[in-house]
Design a protein around this motif. Structure first.
Motif, PDB file in Angstrom:
ATOM      1  N   THR A 149      11.550   8.800  -3.315  1.00 58.88           N
ATOM      2  CA  THR A 149      12.179   8.008  -4.361  1.00 58.88           C
ATOM      3  C   THR A 149      13.415   6.887  -3.513  1.00 58.88           C
ATOM      4  O   THR A 149      14.374   5.605  -3.613  1.00 58.88           O
ATOM      5  N   LEU A 150      13.812   6.855  -1.754  1.00 58.88           N
ATOM      6  CA  LEU A 150      14.748   6.417  -1.032  1.00 58.88           C
ATOM      7  C   LEU A 150      13.542   5.381  -0.388  1.00 58.88           C
ATOM      8  O   LEU A 150      14.364   4.774   0.222  1.00 58.88           O
ATOM      9  N   LYS A 151      12.885   5.229  -0.400  1.00 59.83           N
ATOM     10  CA  LYS A 151      11.375   4.676  -0.033  1.00 59.83           C
ATOM     11  C   LYS A 151      11.296   2.795  -0.495  1.00 59.83           C
ATOM     12  O   LYS A 151      11.729   2.728  -1.371  1.00 59.83           O
ATOM     13  N   ASP A 152      12.117   2.483  -0.024  1.00 57.87           N
ATOM     14  CA  ASP A 152      11.686   0.753  -0.228  1.00 57.87           C
ATOM     15  C   ASP A 152      10.523  -0.014  -1.321  1.00 57.87           C
ATOM     16  O   ASP A 152       9.374   0.514  -0.980  1.00 57.87           O
ATOM     17  N   PRO A 153      10.693  -0.603  -2.528  1.00 62.56           N
ATOM     18  CA  PRO A 153       8.976  -0.493  -3.307  1.00 62.56           C
ATOM     19  C   PRO A 153       8.175  -1.557  -2.301  1.00 62.56           C
ATOM     20  O   PRO A 153       6.643  -1.326  -2.478  1.00 62.56           O
ATOM     21  N   LYS A 154       8.287  -2.304  -1.117  1.00 61.62           N
ATOM     22  CA  LYS A 154       7.504  -3.007   0.075  1.00 61.62           C
ATOM     23  C   LYS A 154       6.529  -1.598   0.190  1.00 61.62           C
ATOM     24  O   LYS A 154       4.913  -1.124   0.653  1.00 61.62           O
ATOM     25  N   THR A 155       7.039  -0.554   0.782  1.00 60.70           N
ATOM     26  CA  THR A 155       6.700   0.715   1.756  1.00 60.70           C
ATOM     27  C   THR A 155       6.049   1.404   0.482  1.00 60.70           C
ATOM     28  O   THR A 155       5.015   1.998   1.137  1.00 60.70           O
ATOM     29  N   ARG A 156       6.512   1.408  -0.408  1.00 64.77           N
ATOM     30  CA  ARG A 156       6.436   2.226  -1.974  1.00 64.77           C
ATOM     31  C   ARG A 156       5.059   1.936  -2.707  1.00 64.77           C
ATOM     32  O   ARG A 156       3.927   1.777  -2.974  1.00 64.77           O
ATOM     33  N   LEU A 157       4.812   0.483  -2.013  1.00 63.80           N
ATOM     34  CA  LEU A 157       3.396  -0.989  -2.788  1.00 63.80           C
ATOM     35  C   LEU A 157       2.366  -0.654  -1.867  1.00 63.80           C
ATOM     36  O   LEU A 157       1.020   0.186  -1.801  1.00 63.80           O
ATOM     37  N   GLN A 158       2.658  -0.136  -0.168  1.00 68.21           N
ATOM     38  CA  GLN A 158       1.622  -0.229   0.565  1.00 68.21           C
ATOM     39  C   GLN A 158       1.087   1.519   0.305  1.00 68.21           C
ATOM     40  O   GLN A 158      -0.300   1.254   0.847  1.00 68.21           O
ATOM     41  N   GLU A 159       1.873   2.045   0.167  1.00 68.10           N
ATOM     42  CA  GLU A 159       1.493   3.560   0.402  1.00 68.10           C
ATOM     43  C   GLU A 159       0.621   3.948  -0.859  1.00 68.10           C
ATOM     44  O   GLU A 159      -1.014   4.461  -0.904  1.00 68.10           O
ATOM     45  N   TRP A 160       0.602   3.332  -2.061  1.00 67.15           N
ATOM     46  CA  TRP A 160       0.277   3.316  -3.374  1.00 67.15           C
ATOM     47  C   TRP A 160      -1.136   2.815  -3.142  1.00 67.15           C
ATOM     48  O   TRP A 160      -2.200   3.099  -3.468  1.00 67.15           O
ATOM     49  N   LEU A 161      -1.324   1.395  -2.505  1.00 66.98           N
ATOM     50  CA  LEU A 161      -2.429   0.644  -1.978  1.00 66.98           C
ATOM     51  C   LEU A 161      -3.295   1.655  -0.766  1.00 66.98           C
ATOM     52  O   LEU A 161      -4.709   1.587  -1.207  1.00 66.98           O
ATOM     53  N   GLN A 162      -2.653   1.903   0.015  1.00 65.85           N
ATOM     54  CA  GLN A 162      -2.953   2.174   0.699  1.00 65.85           C
ATOM     55  C   GLN A 162      -4.126   3.540   0.056  1.00 65.85           C
ATOM     56  O   GLN A 162      -5.086   4.590   0.667  1.00 65.85           O
ATOM     57  N   GLY A 163      -3.422   5.177  -0.426  1.00 69.60           N
ATOM     58  CA  GLY A 163      -3.964   6.405  -1.075  1.00 69.60           C
ATOM     59  C   GLY A 163      -4.992   6.188  -1.669  1.00 69.60           C
ATOM     60  O   GLY A 163      -6.032   6.485  -2.363  1.00 69.60           O
ATOM     61  N   ARG A 164      -5.599   4.016  -2.225  1.00 71.40           N
ATOM     62  CA  ARG A 164      -6.423   3.833  -3.255  1.00 71.40           C
ATOM     63  C   ARG A 164      -8.237   3.217  -2.435  1.00 71.40           C
ATOM     64  O   ARG A 164      -8.253   2.588  -3.209  1.00 71.40           O
ATOM     65  N   SER A 165      -7.457   3.053  -0.746  1.00 68.76           N
ATOM     66  CA  SER A 165      -8.198   2.110   0.241  1.00 68.76           C
ATOM     67  C   SER A 165      -8.220   1.100   0.054  1.00 68.76           C
ATOM     68  O   SER A 165      -8.929   0.570  -0.370  1.00 68.76           O
ATOM     69  N   ARG A 166      -7.700   0.313  -0.775  1.00 66.50           N
ATOM     70  CA  ARG A 166      -7.218  -1.168  -1.734  1.00 66.50           C
ATOM     71  C   ARG A 166      -6.509  -1.451  -0.686  1.00 66.50           C
ATOM     72  O   ARG A 166      -5.792  -0.955   0.679  1.00 66.50           O
ATOM     73  N   PRO A 167      -6.685  -2.712   0.137  1.00 65.76           N
ATOM     74  CA  PRO A 167      -6.110  -4.018   1.316  1.00 65.76           C
ATOM     75  C   PRO A 167      -4.117  -4.074   0.603  1.00 65.76           C
ATOM     76  O   PRO A 167      -4.037  -3.811  -0.310  1.00 65.76           O
ATOM     77  N   ARG A 168      -4.050  -3.877   2.136  1.00 66.71           N
ATOM     78  CA  ARG A 168      -2.661  -4.387   2.159  1.00 66.71           C
ATOM     79  C   ARG A 168      -1.818  -5.737   0.982  1.00 66.71           C
ATOM     80  O   ARG A 168      -2.775  -7.071   1.569  1.00 66.71           O
ATOM     81  N   PRO A 169      -1.339  -5.300   0.213  1.00 64.82           N
ATOM     82  CA  PRO A 169      -0.443  -7.102  -0.050  1.00 64.82           C
ATOM     83  C   PRO A 169      -0.471  -8.099   1.286  1.00 64.82           C
ATOM     84  O   PRO A 169       0.027  -7.993   1.774  1.00 64.82           O
ATOM     85  N   GLU A 170      -0.416  -9.302   0.241  1.00 62.28           N
ATOM     86  CA  GLU A 170       0.342 -10.698   0.889  1.00 62.28           C
ATOM     87  C   GLU A 170       1.333 -11.887   0.093  1.00 62.28           C
ATOM     88  O   GLU A 170       0.982 -10.909  -0.952  1.00 62.28           O
ATOM     89  N   TYR A 171       2.601 -10.745   0.927  1.00 60.74           N
ATOM     90  CA  TYR A 171       3.774 -12.437   0.378  1.00 60.74           C
ATOM     91  C   TYR A 171       3.064 -13.702   0.465  1.00 60.74           C
ATOM     92  O   TYR A 171       3.321 -13.836   2.178  1.00 60.74           O
ATOM     93  N   GLU A 172       3.983 -14.526  -0.145  1.00 55.51           N
ATOM     94  CA  GLU A 172       3.995 -15.766   0.204  1.00 55.51           C
ATOM     95  C   GLU A 172       5.330 -17.160  -0.476  1.00 55.51           C
ATOM     96  O   GLU A 172       4.733 -16.503  -1.652  1.00 55.51           O
ATOM     97  N   VAL A 173       6.473 -17.025   0.583  1.00 54.58           N
ATOM     98  CA  VAL A 173       7.047 -18.052  -0.146  1.00 54.58           C
ATOM     99  C   VAL A 173       6.761 -19.411  -1.180  1.00 54.58           C
ATOM    100  O   VAL A 173       5.748 -20.215   0.292  1.00 54.58           O
ATOM    101  N   LEU A 174       6.791 -19.498  -2.262  1.00 54.57           N
ATOM    102  CA  LEU A 174       6.320 -20.263  -2.910  1.00 54.57           C
ATOM    103  C   LEU A 174       7.577 -21.688  -3.100  1.00 54.57           C
ATOM    104  O   LEU A 174       7.704 -22.943  -2.996  1.00 54.57           O
TER     105      LEU A 174
END
Length: 222
Positions: A149-174
């Protein structure tokens, strides 16, 4: 300052009252302020909490221990400890700072707690200072949060994706808006393999990315 009352609140009586005075003095009140004691107390606090977590959680990973320590020594927790001890009524400030209500700011109260830890260390020894930390933190050192519960959202999202063999997310400043001293960032978080994207806003690029990652997690969970 009513020292006897403060001694009772702290559960510790200083032999050198000057150390207590310094620990409770904000820089607005003059040169004899708490900042050097704060530096010392911050270092000891991190050590005491780290040692307590290491001993109580033999199965925890380094990452879990690091996140729990950060949660226990962050400004929010220190401010709560200061509130428990009633320190706001004892902080010594200069006139302008007193009028502005600085003494009730969480950051000032957090600094004061660290300064008190440093002062106890100098007035007594490391074991006594450790006892004070453990007493002041109380249940916070016993009822520990789930590290996940202490992990920041970016870390939790990356782990969620890795656990499903999905590529890392990309971030873009709009977009970056506002004056230089008060900028706002709008960031897009995109998952190319599913053509999913969300946006996040924040006062910094990192904050906007974290908010975008949080929004993506909510979308994926839904």
């Amino acid at each position: 300052m009513n020292r006897e009352h403060l001694y009772r609140l702290l559960g510790y009586r200083f032999r050198d009252a000057a150390l207590l005075e310094r620990a409770m003095t904000h820089r607005s009140a003059g040169s004899g302020h708490y900042e050097r004691l704060e530096f010392l107390g911050d270092s000891l606090l991190n050590f005491v909490v780290a040692q307590a977590l290491y001993q109580r959680l033999p199965e925890a990973t380094e990452g879990d221990l690091t996140r729990m320590r950060a949660a226990l020594v962050r400004e929010e927790t220190l401010g709560a400890v200061a509130a428990d001890l009633g320190l706001a009524d004892f902080v010594q400030l200069g006139g302008s700072a007193l009028k502005s209500g600085v003494y009730r700011r969480r950051s000032v109260l957090a600094d004061t707690v660290e300064a008190l830890i440093g002062a106890v260390l100098l007035d007594a020894d490391i074991d006594t200072a450790r006892e004070c930390v453990e007493r002041w933190w109380g249940e916070r050192l016993i009822t520990l949060p789930d590290p996940d519960t202490l992990k920041d959202p970016k870390t939790r999202l990356q782990e969620w994706l890795q656990g499903r063999s999905r590529p890392r997310p990309e971030y873009e400043v709009l977009e970056i808006s506002g004056p230089a001293h008060q900028q706002r960032f709008r960031v897009c978080c995109r998952l190319d393999d599913g053509n999913e994207h969300v946006e996040g806003n924040g006062a910094s690029r990192r904050g906007a990315e974290q908010n975008a990652a949080r929004a993506m997690l909510e979308k994926l969970d839904a």
